[in-house]
Write a protein that holds these residues in place. Structure first.
Motif, PDB file in Angstrom:
ATOM      1  N   UNK A  38       0.803  -1.226   0.000  1.00  0.00           N
ATOM      2  CA  UNK A  38       0.000   0.000   0.000  1.00  0.00           C
ATOM      3  C   UNK A  38       0.838   1.280   0.000  1.00  0.00           C
ATOM      4  N   UNK A  39       2.141   1.171   0.253  1.00  0.00           N
ATOM      5  CA  UNK A  39       2.884   2.413   0.492  1.00  0.00           C
ATOM      6  C   UNK A  39       3.891   2.776  -0.593  1.00  0.00           C
ATOM      7  N   UNK A  40       4.174   1.895  -1.505  1.00  0.00           N
ATOM      8  CA  UNK A  40       5.204   2.232  -2.474  1.00  0.00           C
ATOM      9  C   UNK A  40       6.591   1.795  -2.031  1.00  0.00           C
ATOM     10  N   UNK A  41       6.683   1.078  -0.915  1.00  0.00           N
ATOM     11  CA  UNK A  41       7.969   0.489  -0.532  1.00  0.00           C
ATOM     12  C   UNK A  41       8.353  -0.567  -1.565  1.00  0.00           C
ATOM     13  N   UNK A  42       7.329  -1.277  -2.062  1.00  0.00           N
ATOM     14  CA  UNK A  42       7.503  -2.115  -3.251  1.00  0.00           C
ATOM     15  C   UNK A  42       6.755  -1.407  -4.373  1.00  0.00           C
ATOM     16  N   UNK A  43       7.341  -1.398  -5.545  1.00  0.00           N
ATOM     17  CA  UNK A  43       6.744  -0.674  -6.660  1.00  0.00           C
ATOM     18  C   UNK A  43       5.556  -1.459  -7.222  1.00  0.00           C
ATOM     19  N   UNK A  44       4.329  -0.995  -6.851  1.00  0.00           N
ATOM     20  CA  UNK A  44       3.159  -1.771  -7.266  1.00  0.00           C
ATOM     21  C   UNK A  44       2.846  -1.599  -8.755  1.00  0.00           C
ATOM     22  N   UNK A  45       3.516  -0.656  -9.422  1.00  0.00           N
ATOM     23  CA  UNK A  45       3.281  -0.471 -10.856  1.00  0.00           C
ATOM     24  C   UNK A  45       4.253  -1.262 -11.709  1.00  0.00           C
ATOM     25  N   UNK A  46       5.125  -2.028 -11.049  1.00  0.00           N
ATOM     26  CA  UNK A  46       6.091  -2.806 -11.811  1.00  0.00           C
ATOM     27  C   UNK A  46       5.357  -3.860 -12.643  1.00  0.00           C
ATOM     28  N   UNK A  47       5.720  -4.002 -13.915  1.00  0.00           N
ATOM     29  CA  UNK A  47       5.009  -4.950 -14.771  1.00  0.00           C
ATOM     30  C   UNK A  47       5.889  -6.122 -15.205  1.00  0.00           C
ATOM     31  N   UNK A  48       7.192  -5.913 -15.218  1.00  0.00           N
ATOM     32  CA  UNK A  48       8.067  -6.946 -15.758  1.00  0.00           C
ATOM     33  C   UNK A  48       8.969  -7.479 -14.650  1.00  0.00           C
ATOM     34  N   UNK A  49       8.709  -8.718 -14.249  1.00  0.00           N
ATOM     35  CA  UNK A  49       9.477  -9.296 -13.151  1.00  0.00           C
ATOM     36  C   UNK A  49      10.954  -9.415 -13.515  1.00  0.00           C
ATOM     37  N   UNK A  50      11.234  -9.472 -14.826  1.00  0.00           N
ATOM     38  CA  UNK A  50      12.637  -9.601 -15.230  1.00  0.00           C
ATOM     39  C   UNK A  50      13.422  -8.314 -15.005  1.00  0.00           C
ATOM     40  N   UNK A  51      12.711  -7.221 -14.682  1.00  0.00           N
ATOM     41  CA  UNK A  51      13.397  -5.972 -14.361  1.00  0.00           C
ATOM     42  C   UNK A  51      13.679  -5.867 -12.863  1.00  0.00           C
ATOM     43  N   UNK A  52      13.199  -6.862 -12.104  1.00  0.00           N
ATOM     44  CA  UNK A  52      13.359  -6.797 -10.651  1.00  0.00           C
ATOM     45  C   UNK A  52      14.835  -6.819 -10.267  1.00  0.00           C
ATOM     46  N   UNK A  53      15.146  -6.193  -9.148  1.00  0.00           N
ATOM     47  CA  UNK A  53      16.526  -6.164  -8.674  1.00  0.00           C
ATOM     48  C   UNK A  53      16.542  -6.506  -7.191  1.00  0.00           C
ATOM     49  N   UNK A  54      16.572  -7.795  -6.904  1.00  0.00           N
ATOM     50  CA  UNK A  54      16.601  -8.213  -5.503  1.00  0.00           C
ATOM     51  C   UNK A  54      18.042  -8.396  -5.042  1.00  0.00           C
ATOM     52  N   UNK A  55      18.955  -8.334  -5.980  1.00  0.00           N
ATOM     53  CA  UNK A  55      20.369  -8.550  -5.684  1.00  0.00           C
ATOM     54  C   UNK A  55      21.010  -9.072  -6.967  1.00  0.00           C
ATOM     55  N   UNK A  56      22.190  -9.616  -6.844  1.00  0.00           N
ATOM     56  CA  UNK A  56      22.828 -10.175  -8.029  1.00  0.00           C
ATOM     57  C   UNK A  56      23.578 -11.445  -7.617  1.00  0.00           C
ATOM     58  N   UNK A  57      23.466 -12.495  -8.453  1.00  0.00           N
ATOM     59  CA  UNK A  57      24.165 -13.739  -8.128  1.00  0.00           C
ATOM     60  C   UNK A  57      25.653 -13.572  -8.407  1.00  0.00           C
ATOM     61  N   UNK A  58      26.470 -14.087  -7.498  1.00  0.00           N
ATOM     62  CA  UNK A  58      27.913 -14.011  -7.670  1.00  0.00           C
ATOM     63  C   UNK A  58      28.484 -15.396  -7.384  1.00  0.00           C
ATOM     64  N   UNK A  59      29.324 -15.871  -8.287  1.00  0.00           N
ATOM     65  CA  UNK A  59      29.996 -17.137  -8.037  1.00  0.00           C
ATOM     66  C   UNK A  59      31.140 -16.842  -7.075  1.00  0.00           C
TER      67      UNK A  59
END
Lengths: 227, 281
Positions: A119-140
């Protein structure tokens, strides 16, 4: 001078004034102690640990901390029950949502129900493409234990990646052990969902999702140099 | 027998109604109905009722705003709904009819009476206002939702809804404090959430109102004051200086109405007062 002194003394001995000062000092004391205790409590709270990942569409850390109202609507709307709310002793500020990739990675739902629920915009509720998400990055992170570096063809991280051949590719490298297939993360495509970390066959994952600022280098104005 | 039961129910009608409402709200957040899910998702800081109605706690949203976040529309609308409701009726309705911590502190008080614990550390009733100010100031300077680091309301809910028990110590401490150290300490003296709702419900229309009654004058019992969790709010009414309870501290719990056997008190929606006051001004 002498007169001044006497005047001051008379002032202090006025019982009404003494009371006023006493309550005034008491209140200032309370406010001061309250602020110090409160501020130190806030500062002493551990920041988000590197293994605690935010849901997709989350604001950068400090902005997230002020925007998230700890309601748990994202947690309730996650169809795979991956998200948790941090408790008092949790790896993130209390009440904020997180997930741990090694336990349960983000399944990257295409309709992104968690972000929509916010409800607050802490998560972008208008985001449409999950492939644009940035939860972090995998590192070997570990080249010594990774089986592909040992010349085996495990490649599990590459196989389970939901954006296979884009976020992780296998790059052939010739070495003294023969031809190696090195799992290589492309940070512009990786969403940090953590599926690779979850499925790494080692007892501690050799590939891990890290917050971007921890996981990536950054070249400055020159390709070499710190600024 | 049946008549006694009926009378017993009648004598506790407000308490029963209150418990039913409190527990239903708690269950709405916790019970999964097969094939439907939960009636209310989220928790008391923000919730989604029946998959449609979005509600947000205005106090928590205010902290978020002070901490430096811009306010998003869904949260703002939810906060206006909640704030508007309490501003119109009575702010501290929240405390006695919604807040789950009230169950805990009422239990502590009940036990305190049963065990005849007399010791009482007296706290100032204005302490909660100071804590409220501190919570808002720390949100502003700390850049985080300061009260949410402590808030036992959402902590209690988190523990029930999502099964974590690490905050149970704090709830236990709160219970023991209310039980052994200070009478009605949390809800009546410390909690800034109650203070906040009291302030926004300053001009709430729902009031405990005295009906002129000779039997009340004759008995002079003031038993209403002995059961009231915030006894000072009834003082002007009992001493006949006011017709209705107007203090922001009144939680509209109805304990006084249950206790009054003279029929001298009633809960009234004072819409006329709103109109006449406007005319006066």
């Amino acid at each position: 001078m002498a007169e001044d002194k006497r005047h001051n003394k008379a002032n202090l001995e006025d019982p009404a004034k003494r009371d006023t000062f006493r309550t005034l000092f008491k209140r200032f004391g309370v406010v001061l102690v309250g602020t110090i205790v409160g501020q130190s409590m806030i500062l002493s709270r551990p920041a988000r640990a590197a293994e605690a990942l935010r849901p997709p569409g989350a604001l950068p850390d400090l902005d997230f901390d002020s925007a998230c109202i700890r309601c748990g609507l994202c947690v309730d709307d996650c169809p795979y029950d991956i998200l948790k709310l941090a408790s008092w002793a949790g790896p993130a500020p209390q009440g904020t949502p997180y997930f741990v990739a090694r336990e349960e990675p983000c399944r990257m739902c295409t309709d992104i129900p968690c972000a929509k629920a916010c409800p607050t915009g802490a998560l972008d509720r208008h985001m449409t493409d999950i492939k644009k998400a940035d939860m972090g990055v995998a590192v070997l992170v570990d080249h010594e234990t990774c089986l592909n570096y040992k010349g085996l063809t495990c490649s599990i991280c590459w196989r389970v990646c939901p954006i296979r051949d884009e976020a992780i590719t296998l790059e052939p490298v010739q070495s003294e052990k023969g031809k190696l297939l090195i799992p290589t993360v492309h940070s512009d495509k990786c969403t940090g969902c953590g599926t690779c970390e979850k499925h790494c066959v080692l007892s501690e994952a050799a590939i891990r999702v890290l917050p971007r600022e921890l996981g990536l280098g950054l070249s400055g104005r020159n390709s070499v140099g710190r600024s | 027998m049946l008549r006694r039961l009926k009378r017993g129910l009648y004598r506790h009608r407000w308490l029963l109604m209150r418990r039913i409402v409190q527990i239903s709200i708690l269950l709405a957040f916790t019970v999964h109905i097969p094939g439907y899910g939960k009636i209310a998702d989220g928790n008391l800081s923000s919730s989604l009722w029946f998959g449609e109605l979005k509600l947000t706690d205005p106090f928590i949203l205010l902290q978020s705003f002070l901490a430096g976040s811009s306010i998003a529309l869904p949260a703002l609308l939810g906060a206006i709904l909640v704030g508007g409701f309490y501003a119109f009726f009575a702010g501290r309705l929240y405390c006695s009819w919604v807040c789950p911590i009230n169950l805990l502190t009422d239990l502590a008080y009940w036990l305190r009476k049963k065990l005849k614990i007399k010791g009482n550390m007296s706290l100032s009733r204005s302490l909660r206002l100071w804590i409220l100010a501190l919570a808002l100031a720390l949100s502003l300077f700390g850049g985080t939702l300061a009260w949410e680091m402590v808030n036992p309301i959402t902590r209690f809910q988190r523990e029930l809804i999502w099964f974590s028990f690490s905050g149970a110590m704090l709830l236990g401490a709160l219970f023991l404090f209310d039980l052994f150290v200070s009478r009605r300490a949390w809800c009546g003296h410390l909690c800034p959430v109650g203070a906040f709702y009291g302030l926004i419900g300053r001009y709430g229309r729902l009031k405990v109102t005295a009906t002129p009654s000779e039997s009340c004058d004759a008995s002079g019992c003031s038993r209403c004051m002995t059961v009231c969790p915030e006894p000072h709010v009834l003082a002007p009414v009992v001493s006949k200086q006011a017709q209705a309870v107007t203090s922001v501290d009144c939680t509209r719990c109805g304990a006084c109405l249950d206790e009054c056997h003279e029929g001298a008190l009633s809960m009234k929606l004072d819409l006329v007062g709103m109109v006449t006051r406007k005319v006066d001004e």
